[in-house]
Design a protein around this motif. Structure first.
Motif, PDB file in Angstrom:
ATOM      1  N   ALA A 155      77.774  64.579 -59.000  1.00  0.00           N
ATOM      2  CA  ALA A 155      77.128  65.406 -60.022  1.00  0.00           C
ATOM      3  C   ALA A 155      77.728  66.804 -60.048  1.00  0.00           C
ATOM      4  N   GLU A 156      78.039  67.346 -58.871  1.00  0.00           N
ATOM      5  CA  GLU A 156      78.680  68.657 -58.820  1.00  0.00           C
ATOM      6  C   GLU A 156      80.055  68.619 -59.477  1.00  0.00           C
ATOM      7  N   TRP A 157      80.807  67.548 -59.234  1.00  0.00           N
ATOM      8  CA  TRP A 157      82.141  67.438 -59.816  1.00  0.00           C
ATOM      9  C   TRP A 157      82.092  67.312 -61.335  1.00  0.00           C
ATOM     10  N   VAL A 158      81.045  66.690 -61.858  1.00  0.00           N
ATOM     11  CA  VAL A 158      80.915  66.545 -63.309  1.00  0.00           C
ATOM     12  C   VAL A 158      80.961  67.907 -63.989  1.00  0.00           C
ATOM     13  N   ASN A 159      80.352  68.915 -63.372  1.00  0.00           N
ATOM     14  CA  ASN A 159      80.357  70.253 -63.956  1.00  0.00           C
ATOM     15  C   ASN A 159      81.536  71.093 -63.504  1.00  0.00           C
ATOM     16  N   THR A 160      81.870  71.039 -62.213  1.00  0.00           N
ATOM     17  CA  THR A 160      82.913  71.940 -61.717  1.00  0.00           C
ATOM     18  C   THR A 160      84.300  71.576 -62.234  1.00  0.00           C
ATOM     19  N   ILE A 161      84.580  70.282 -62.418  1.00  0.00           N
ATOM     20  CA  ILE A 161      85.916  69.912 -62.887  1.00  0.00           C
ATOM     21  C   ILE A 161      86.164  70.469 -64.288  1.00  0.00           C
ATOM     22  N   TYR A 162      85.127  70.488 -65.102  1.00  0.00           N
ATOM     23  CA  TYR A 162      85.208  71.041 -66.454  1.00  0.00           C
ATOM     24  C   TYR A 162      85.560  72.532 -66.393  1.00  0.00           C
ATOM     25  N   ALA A 163      84.829  73.267 -65.546  1.00  0.00           N
ATOM     26  CA  ALA A 163      85.053  74.714 -65.456  1.00  0.00           C
ATOM     27  C   ALA A 163      86.406  75.035 -64.828  1.00  0.00           C
ATOM     28  N   LEU A 164      86.832  74.246 -63.836  1.00  0.00           N
ATOM     29  CA  LEU A 164      88.111  74.495 -63.177  1.00  0.00           C
ATOM     30  C   LEU A 164      89.285  74.327 -64.140  1.00  0.00           C
ATOM     31  N   PHE A 190      89.250  65.936 -69.081  1.00  0.00           N
ATOM     32  CA  PHE A 190      89.905  66.046 -70.385  1.00  0.00           C
ATOM     33  C   PHE A 190      89.084  66.888 -71.365  1.00  0.00           C
ATOM     34  N   GLN A 191      87.752  66.875 -71.211  1.00  0.00           N
ATOM     35  CA  GLN A 191      86.947  67.787 -72.022  1.00  0.00           C
ATOM     36  C   GLN A 191      87.309  69.236 -71.707  1.00  0.00           C
ATOM     37  N   ALA A 247      87.681  62.803 -75.455  1.00  0.00           N
ATOM     38  CA  ALA A 247      87.108  62.875 -74.117  1.00  0.00           C
ATOM     39  C   ALA A 247      85.598  62.687 -74.144  1.00  0.00           C
ATOM     40  N   SER A 248      84.955  63.188 -75.193  1.00  0.00           N
ATOM     41  CA  SER A 248      83.507  63.014 -75.325  1.00  0.00           C
ATOM     42  C   SER A 248      83.151  61.538 -75.494  1.00  0.00           C
ATOM     43  N   MET A 249      83.940  60.820 -76.298  1.00  0.00           N
ATOM     44  CA  MET A 249      83.700  59.383 -76.453  1.00  0.00           C
ATOM     45  C   MET A 249      83.894  58.663 -75.119  1.00  0.00           C
TER      46      MET A 249
END
Length: 559
Positions: free
Chosen positions: A64-73, A124-125, A105-107
């Motif tokens: 769950a942490e990676w779901v958000n942090t990978i986007y921000a990174l 990718f998002q 990426a959203s799909m």
């Protein structure tokens, strides 16, 4: 003077040379605003839907942490590079490419059947978002001049702020009455509409004076350094902070469980090496007047140095808090996602209330004063949440969430202007891009740091509390604590459905609240450090560089 990748000088008339003016730029503004709004909504809807994602995809708390942090990174690492590429190749072209990447990426995210697929989709998002954001900012600067530019940025900022407020409610409604997958699918119709209409109504613009070149080494080093740092903080619980507790595998490579040291301290050392090399290389390229990812010479300016430090620290506290709150509201209090979204909407309501008061107060007292007042509101509110949070009711935190929003409204609205106050006009775009990057880095670190603290607290407090329940063995207490920790409290909802587990559930609820108090209390301390950094900003009236908005989208998104 070096040129930062991904920036342009929107105020310089030369930057518009050869660019065709738009006969009707307001339609283009609407489409550009919608493009950015998708990014803002995506950042706010995911947190509310996370508990449902954890349950449906059998995700761990680290996932769950990676779901958000990978986007921000990814966002932070590529933001400036794609902005500069847009200046050279065409802002409309890159905007359309960004929309395609983000929608695809959203799909992919909505169709994910595992945590790894969802994390890859979020990667990718982040790429799509890093393309969209700088192209819209520079396009609005180019398409409008004079008073029209001020109006355009006001409209643009209002759309962004409105979507930041709607995001939690929209995410809660979609997750409650449809599925968490729709928090991603919602981007498809909006993105496709923006894509098709932008082909006809958004004019192409370029910056013929933009310097060509790239800084691939800088991009790789800062991306790898931040990724390794976040990996170490998120995965410390899984693989051991010092001694290995489990084997780590990445493709064909394996770090064995019987190694003398865990992979985690190695990741910390690798991160330090990459970031140190990044600073050295950027300084060398800057001295040689070459294109760089970040112009570190700007940090010689007191206002810029402390403004970016403040932005990073405040984002660390803000985004970490918004990450853990929905877990508490849904797993402990049993709220539906839409009710959780309603609670989070009080933050946005406070920010909206503060916005009309900011400009007048800044004119009288200066931007530093306004930033510090906002951060006092934030620190007191977050500390109050840590003190009043309970396992049986959440109404006590509503007024504190509202005053916290007021603090965000005061602090973030003026922080960009305060940071750029002494930046030379020709480098204002570089400075703005750097602060957006600082905010994204802060958000990634906030989720990683506060998430790690919550995980450690959940494991320790749950084991202690559950072991005191009559009839529960030490082995059972350990198993329950591991389940609660690894799911971010999601196991509590499963325990609650089992007959005769009332005492264990009550103990787990108390443990989560104890971990929550520890985590939120540390978030308040981070904000206090940000307040200290803000006190180092030079006093004086706000004087934004011409052509720059007073609030960047990354700041708006935090609301």
């Amino acid at each position: 003077m070096s040129t930062v990748a991904g920036t342009t000088d929107p105020a310089d008339p030369a930057s518009k040379a050869g660019e065709p003016p738009s006969k009707s730029p307001w339609g283009a503004l609407a489409l550009l605003s919608l493009g950015v709004a998708m990014i803002i909504v995506d950042g706010t809807v995911v947190n509310v839907a996370l508990p449902s994602m954890i349950k449906d995809l059998d995700m761990t708390f680290a996932d769950a942490e990676w779901v958000n942090t990978i986007y921000a990174l990814v966002f932070a690492a590529l933001l400036i590079n794609f902005g500069r590429l847009a200046d050279i190749r065409g802002r409309k072209l890159l905007f359309l490419v960004g929309i395609v990447v983000f929608v695809a990426a959203s799909m992919f995210a909505g169709q994910s059947d595992s945590a790894s697929q969802l994390i890859l989709a979020r990667f990718f998002q982040g790429i799509g978002a890093a393309i969209i954001l700088p192209t819209t900012l520079s396009s609005v600067n180019t398409l409008f001049t004079g008073k029209s530019r001020a109006i355009a940025f006001a409209v643009w900022g209002s759309v962004i702020g409105g979507m930041a407020a709607v995001g939690p409610l929209l995410g809660g409604w979609l997750t409650t009455y449809h599925s968490w997958r729709w928090v991603f699918y919602i981007n498809l119709p909006i993105g496709l509409m923006v894509l098709v209409l932008s082909i006809f109504f958004v004019p192409e613009t370029k910056d013929p004076s933009a310097r060509r070149g790239a800084d691939p080494a800088g991009s790789v080093l800062i991306g790898a350094g931040l990724a390794a740092l976040v990996f170490a903080m998120i995965e410390g619980q899984q693989y051991g902070w010092i001694k290995p507790t489990a084997a780590f595998s990445l493709g064909a490579l394996t770090w064995p469980a019987d190694a003398p040291v865990s992979i985690v301290p190695v990741a910390f050392l690798f991160s330090a090496a990459c970031l140190t090399a990044f600073v050295l290389i950027e300084r060398g390229r800057n001295a040689a007047d070459k294109v760089v990812v970040l112009d570190l010479s700007l940090f010689g300016l007191k206002s810029f140095r402390w403004g970016n430090t403040t932005a990073l620290i405040v984002s660390l506290g803000e985004f970490g808090l918004v990450f853990v709150l929905p877990l508490y509201l849904q797993n402990v209090l049993g709220f539906t996602p839409i009710k959780s979204g309603l609670y989070l909407a009080f933050i946005a309501a406070g920010a909206f209330l503060a916005t009309p008061l900011v400009a007048k107060l800044a004119q009288k007292k200066g931007s530093r004063f306004v930033v510090m007042v906002g951060m006092v509101f934030e620190a007191v509110s977050v500390a109050g949440i840590a003190l009043v949070v309970q396992p049986d009711t959440g109404t006590e935190i509503i007024p504190l969430l509202f005053t916290y929003g007021i603090g965000i409204g005061f602090a973030t609205a003026q922080l960009t202007g305060a940071s750029l106050a002494d930046v030379p006009l020709e480098e204002s775009g570089q400075g703005s891009g750097t602060q957006s990057t600082s905010r994204q880095i802060g958000s990634a670190l906030g989720i990683a740091v506060l998430g790690a603290i919550l995980a450690v607290g959940l494991g320790a407090f749950t084991k202690d509390q559950v072991s005191r329940v009559p009839g529960v063995t030490a082995e059972q207490a350990d198993q329950i604590s591991q389940a609660v920790r690894s799911t971010g409290g999601g196991a509590i909802t499963e325990l609650r459905a089992q007959p005769g587990s009332e005492a264990i559930v009550a103990a787990a609820d108390d443990a989560f609240v104890s971990a929550m108090r520890l985590t939120v209390g540390l978030a308040a301390i981070f904000i206090l450090f940000g307040l200290l950094a803000a006190s180092r900003l030079p006093p004086g009236q706000l004087h934004d560089p011409p052509g720059e908005p007073q609030q960047d989208p990354a700041a708006a998104g935090s609301a």
